[in-house]
Design a protein around this motif. Structure first.
Motif, PDB file in Angstrom:
ATOM      1  N   VAL A   1      24.266  43.541  35.854  1.00 53.56           N
ATOM      2  CA  VAL A   1      25.189  44.120  36.836  1.00 53.56           C
ATOM      3  C   VAL A   1      26.400  43.209  36.997  1.00 53.56           C
ATOM      4  N   LEU A   2      26.167  41.901  37.061  1.00 51.44           N
ATOM      5  CA  LEU A   2      27.264  40.948  37.226  1.00 51.44           C
ATOM      6  C   LEU A   2      28.153  40.873  35.990  1.00 51.44           C
ATOM      7  N   LYS A   3      27.592  41.176  34.826  1.00 48.96           N
ATOM      8  CA  LYS A   3      28.351  41.088  33.572  1.00 48.96           C
ATOM      9  C   LYS A   3      29.064  42.382  33.220  1.00 48.96           C
ATOM     10  N   GLN A   4      28.868  43.442  34.014  1.00 46.85           N
ATOM     11  CA  GLN A   4      29.454  44.738  33.691  1.00 46.85           C
ATOM     12  C   GLN A   4      30.973  44.644  33.570  1.00 46.85           C
ATOM     13  N   ALA A   5      31.476  45.381  32.607  1.00 50.28           N
ATOM     14  CA  ALA A   5      32.916  45.376  32.374  1.00 50.28           C
ATOM     15  C   ALA A   5      33.684  46.037  33.507  1.00 50.28           C
ATOM     16  N   ASN A   6      33.004  46.916  34.273  1.00 50.97           N
ATOM     17  CA  ASN A   6      33.734  47.603  35.341  1.00 50.97           C
ATOM     18  C   ASN A   6      33.888  46.758  36.593  1.00 50.97           C
ATOM     19  N   ILE A   7      33.333  45.576  36.611  1.00 55.96           N
ATOM     20  CA  ILE A   7      33.579  44.640  37.705  1.00 55.96           C
ATOM     21  C   ILE A   7      34.776  43.793  37.291  1.00 55.96           C
ATOM     22  N   THR A   8      35.875  44.019  37.959  1.00 51.54           N
ATOM     23  CA  THR A   8      37.098  43.297  37.609  1.00 51.54           C
ATOM     24  C   THR A   8      36.974  41.823  38.007  1.00 51.54           C
TER      25      THR A   8
END
Length: 131
Positions: free
Chosen positions: A92-99
């Motif tokens: 979750v922390l590595k997701q690309a959608n987290i700017t």
């Protein structure tokens, strides 16, 4: 919208109090819990959120692991970032959608939360001596 400062403190107090109650007869585990709660801020500010989440799986001392799990449960609750506390929390922390900005904001919230863990550790584990 009015900010209520209890928003951060209440879930932390409840989490540590429940951990203490569940392990009341195991003084060594209570000591591990207290030490981990106090050390969260230093760890997070030194190594960051990704490493703390990864460290959760590597911890062998159950008391310390319980505190890190509760930390991410509280952070998930406060941030509304789904599945952060799950076993897939690292993904979750590595997701690309987290700017980058969102990740930095989450880290700021996480640091404030870690300060609360440190404060409440002294109150909840008042009779447990640290290291």
């Amino acid at each position: 919208m009015t900010f209520d400062p209890r928003t951060i403190g209440e879930p932390v107090y409840e989490a540590l109090q429940n951990l203490r109650t569940d392990n009341e007869n195991n003084k060594e585990r209570l000591k591990e819990q207290k030490n981990q709660a106090v050390e969260l801020y230093t760890y997070l500010s030194t190594w960051g959120m990704l490493r703390l989440k990864a460290e959760e799986k590597a911890l062998t001392q159950e008391g310390k692991k319980q505190v890190v799990k509760k930390y991410f449960e509280c952070l998930e609750r406060l941030s509304s970032l789904e599945n952060l506390a799950s076993d897939n929390g690292l993904q979750v922390l590595k997701q690309a959608n987290i700017t980058t900005e969102a990740y930095l904001g989450l880290t700021g919230l996480g640091l404030a939360l870690a300060q609360e863990f440190s404060f409440w550790a002294s109150a909840v584990y008042w009779d447990i001596k640290g290291e």
